[in-house]
Design a protein around this motif. Structure first.
Motif, short mmCIF file in Angstrom:
data_model
loop_
_atom_site.label_atom_id
_atom_site.label_comp_id
_atom_site.label_asym_id
_atom_site.label_seq_id
_atom_site.Cartn_x
_atom_site.Cartn_y
_atom_site.Cartn_z
N UNK A 205 0.83 -1.21 0.00
CA UNK A 205 0.00 0.00 0.00
C UNK A 205 0.86 1.25 0.00
N UNK A 206 1.94 1.23 0.79
CA UNK A 206 2.85 2.38 0.86
C UNK A 206 4.26 1.90 0.50
N UNK A 207 4.55 1.76 -0.78
CA UNK A 207 5.84 1.20 -1.20
C UNK A 207 7.01 2.12 -0.88
N UNK A 208 8.18 1.53 -0.80
CA UNK A 208 9.41 2.28 -0.54
C UNK A 208 9.94 2.91 -1.83
N UNK A 209 10.95 3.74 -1.66
CA UNK A 209 11.59 4.36 -2.82
C UNK A 209 12.09 3.30 -3.80
N UNK A 210 12.81 2.32 -3.31
CA UNK A 210 13.39 1.31 -4.20
C UNK A 210 12.31 0.49 -4.90
N UNK A 211 11.22 0.21 -4.20
CA UNK A 211 10.12 -0.53 -4.83
C UNK A 211 9.46 0.29 -5.94
N UNK A 212 9.35 1.59 -5.72
CA UNK A 212 8.75 2.44 -6.75
C UNK A 212 9.66 2.56 -7.97
N UNK A 213 10.96 2.70 -7.73
CA UNK A 213 11.88 2.79 -8.86
C UNK A 213 11.87 1.49 -9.68
N UNK A 214 11.80 0.37 -8.99
CA UNK A 214 11.69 -0.91 -9.70
C UNK A 214 10.39 -0.98 -10.49
N UNK A 215 9.31 -0.44 -9.90
CA UNK A 215 8.01 -0.40 -10.57
C UNK A 215 8.07 0.44 -11.85
N UNK A 216 8.68 1.61 -11.79
CA UNK A 216 8.80 2.46 -12.97
C UNK A 216 9.55 1.73 -14.09
N UNK A 217 10.64 1.09 -13.73
CA UNK A 217 11.44 0.39 -14.73
C UNK A 217 10.67 -0.79 -15.32
N UNK A 218 9.96 -1.51 -14.49
CA UNK A 218 9.22 -2.68 -14.96
C UNK A 218 8.10 -2.28 -15.92
N UNK A 219 7.34 -1.25 -15.56
CA UNK A 219 6.25 -0.80 -16.43
C UNK A 219 6.81 -0.23 -17.74
N UNK A 220 7.87 0.56 -17.64
CA UNK A 220 8.47 1.12 -18.85
C UNK A 220 8.97 0.03 -19.78
N UNK A 221 9.46 -1.04 -19.22
CA UNK A 221 9.93 -2.16 -20.03
C UNK A 221 8.77 -2.98 -20.60
N UNK A 222 7.83 -3.34 -19.73
CA UNK A 222 6.75 -4.24 -20.14
C UNK A 222 5.77 -3.59 -21.11
N UNK A 223 5.60 -2.29 -21.03
CA UNK A 223 4.62 -1.61 -21.88
C UNK A 223 5.26 -0.96 -23.11
N UNK A 224 6.52 -1.26 -23.36
CA UNK A 224 7.16 -0.82 -24.60
C UNK A 224 7.65 0.61 -24.60
N UNK A 225 7.86 1.20 -23.43
CA UNK A 225 8.34 2.58 -23.37
C UNK A 225 9.86 2.66 -23.52
N UNK A 226 10.58 1.71 -22.93
CA UNK A 226 12.04 1.80 -22.87
C UNK A 226 12.72 1.96 -24.22
N UNK A 227 12.25 1.33 -25.31
CA UNK A 227 12.92 1.56 -26.60
C UNK A 227 12.89 3.02 -27.04
N UNK A 228 12.01 3.81 -26.46
CA UNK A 228 11.92 5.22 -26.82
C UNK A 228 12.74 6.12 -25.89
#
Length: 658
Positions: A205-228
């Protein structure tokens, strides 16, 4: 109609109001339930007899069956088609076959089944650009814009960021290792939207900094953002190049931008390289650089001095000792928690003015609401927690209210510090609030302007953040017109507004408002002609920089930023107005899916018990204070807000129709 029609023949009830499976694209009507033909609004005002007309596009088999009243005229339907498809209604021709030829229907004739000339599809055509779109910033905002672009079919874009990873300055640089999200995960995650799943199964419910950074990277990778995305790149210069002064402002080839970038970091700093872009969306973030202040006598202070952010201060040193924290914004309240978790025996919290902090349940209540709760209701909802201290939230400087306390506006420069630990720490005398100004530091004492002296082993400064003043120069901004630099729709600049200023509260977190904001710009990129009536209305606020106060033009105060959002979605651009209708129900759906009422309160109460055990001294014989909020209390609060919100809406609708 005219929005993303894919079948050659469809009934008007489906085409007008019923979305396809999943979330409608921008430009599709957003209505949750399929509507029968009897409930579709009918055109015309004289006779209520109804019939259907079939409109076929000349040269194709694409057909639209439209319900109308018998007196509906040709020009009425032309107007609506033109508005929906972003074309001139006068360019349309309605023709009917007569023997071996066609007859053109006059505008004043009653509409009938016919063939439509002047369009190629019931789907609105999207603009095609000669160059990519540039997104500056790979934080939450920039990544969410990229996700919206991909969702809306805009694939030619580039995201650049000077940092070495995605996540933005707030989480990559400014947050500490111990930092946590203060609002709820349900309203703070990157893929927030109707067609995306919650990351609830993998995140707290209240994630830590490191968990959020991992979340941003995972979504950017899984949803096709990172190639851009290109990291370790800084934009050094933006040149506006006008290609044709004679073309209308919405023409995609009227101007472009020559952008210089430089690779930085990792010992690979290089020369500037030039790239060409058709438009720029800039998301610099709100937490760019900390305010730095040096107090008199810091050189004589015998303890550690540091800023309570970007990992500068070593919290391990506060164990068994007394730190003093200067600043009572959201970061200041977080530092209270961090110091106590690291074993501080007591914490001084120093501020010049006492800011309002918010209990977890009140934040949850606001974020799940269908109708924005009024300030008075929010203050009343805070009272169970403030009674514990004890204190009265209505007495704070930021509250402007009537005598009866039925109306209230909250105005403070700092954002709410959200959490329950702050209140519990006051109950157990683990933190003491000092409202005063610092005169000097000496030895292990902090001398206040009032003459009081505070013993402190360490001094932690958390004074808030300032905006990036150089950004106006980079974007060539002389004046902001809404979120458009110099009124140029190709230069979109958006950041969160600092502080609090509202009489009603639609949310305490970033993702819901950001979801709508990025879709605004995706809409204008796809349909640039729609920006013309918005700019021509002259209703968007204007703002210039104030160098003396260190306030760049692109940072709007909270009230004006909200006004801009309401103007953009308020009906000038019809498609955006229809899109905005989904957000109230969406916010509630996301929150209750991620944090059901009973589950959320139980989780907050469990955390409360954990901190009670941490804070209670061995010689304290008092039982743990019960968590101030119960299921029944919060349920009644939600029901009251739903009831009063609906009553107010009905009053407004009645007033508008009279």
């Amino acid at each position: 109609f005219g929005f993303s029609a894919t079948s050659c023949a469809r009934d008007a009830a489906s085409f007008l109001v019923a979305p396809p499976p999943g979330r409608p694209c921008l430009g599709q009507m957003a209505v949750a339930e399929r509507t029968t033909i009897d409930s579709v609004p009918w055109f015309g005002t004289k006779s209520h007899s109804r019939r259907e007309v079939a409109l076929s596009i000349f040269g194709s088999g694409e057909k639209l069956t439209l319900p109308v009243e018998v007196t509906t005229k040709v020009h009425e339907v032309k107007y609506i088609i033109g508005e929906r498809l972003g074309i001139d209604a006068d360019s349309l021709q309605f023709v009917v076959r007569q023997s071996s030829s066609y007859r053109k229907l006059r505008d004043v004739e009653e509409v009938r089944s016919c063939t439509v000339k002047g369009i190629r599809s019931w789907t609105r055509e999207k603009a095609q650009y000669p160059h990519p779109i540039l997104i500056i910033g790979a934080g939450h905002m920039g990544l969410r814009q990229a996700l919206s672009f991909l969702r809306e079919g805009i694939s030619s874009f580039t995201v650049v960021d000077r940092l070495h990873r995605v996540g933005g300055v707030a989480w990559v640089e400014n947050a500490n290792r111990t930092s946590k999200l203060q609002t709820e995960l349900g309203v703070y995650h990157l893929q927030y939207g109707q067609d995306y799943k919650l990351p609830r199964s993998t995140m707290r419910t209240w994630p830590t900094r490191d968990e959020l950074l991992e979340h941003f990277e995972e979504v950017a990778r899984d949803y096709g953002i990172m190639p851009h995305v290109t990291l370790n790149v800084e934009v050094t210069k933006i040149a506006v190049v006008t290609e044709s002064k004679d073309k209308p402002i919405y023409a995609v080839d009227k101007q472009h931008f020559d952008v210089l970038t430089r690779r930085i970091g990792g010992g690979n700093d290089g020369d500037d390289t030039e790239h060409r872009y058709s438009a720029i969306a800039c998301y610099p973030g709100a937490l760019c650089a900390p305010w730095r202040v040096e107090y008199k006598g810091e050189e004589d202070f015998e303890g550690c001095i540091g800023y309570g952010m970007f990992g500068e201060f070593d919290y391990a040193k506060v164990s068994g000792q007394v730190p003093a924290i200067m600043g009572m914004g959201a970061f200041g309240v977080e530092n209270v928690r961090t110091c106590l978790e690291h074993g501080a025996s007591k914490v001084w919290l120093i501020c010049r003015r006492k800011n309002l902090a918010m209990p977890r349940v009140v934040s949850w209540f606001i974020n799940q609401s269908l109708y924005a709760p009024p300030g008075a209701m929010c203050l009343d909802a805070m009272k169970p927690m403030y009674d514990l201290i004890p204190d009265d939230p209505w007495s704070f400087y930021c509250v402007v209210s009537n005598k009866e306390r039925t109306l209230a506006t909250l105005r403070q420069k700092a954002r709410f510090g959200i959490g329950d630990v702050y209140f519990l720490a006051q109950y157990y005398k683990k933190v003491e609030l000092v409202v005063d100004a610092i005169k000097r530091l000496i030895g292990k004492e902090i001398v206040m302007e009032s003459g009081d002296r505070l013993y402190a082993d360490h001094f932690i400064k958390v004074l808030g953040f300032r905006a990036e003043e150089k950004l106006d120069s980079l974007m060539g901004t002389k004046e902001m017109v809404g979120f458009f630099a110099n009124g140029d729709w190709r230069r979109w600049v958006f950041t969160e507004s600092p502080g609090v200023d509202a009489g009603k509260f639609g949310g305490t977190s970033l993702s819901p408002a950001l979801c709508q904001t990025v879709e605004f710009y995706s809409w204008f990129v796809n349909y640039p002609k729609d920006v013309v009536p918005l700019l021509d209305s002259q209703m968007l606020p204007r703002r210039k920089a104030d160098p003396e106060k260190g306030q760049p033009a692109y940072v709007w105060d909270t009230r004006q930023s909200s006004m801009i959002g309401m103007l953009i979605s308020g009906g000038i651009v019809r498609g955006l107005a229809e899109l905005g209708a989904i957000y109230g129900p969406l916010n509630r759906a996301k929150m209750l899916e991620a944090h059901p009422l009973e589950q959320f309160i139980d989780e907050a109460a469990e955390e409360w018990q954990m901190y009670c055990k941490m804070f209670k001294d061995p010689d304290d014989n008092r039982p743990f204070p019960p968590y101030p909020y119960t299921h029944e209390y919060v349920r009644r609060l939600c029901e009251r807000n739903d009831r009063e919100g609906e009553e107010e809406l009905l009053k407004q609708l009645t007033k508008a129709t009279n």
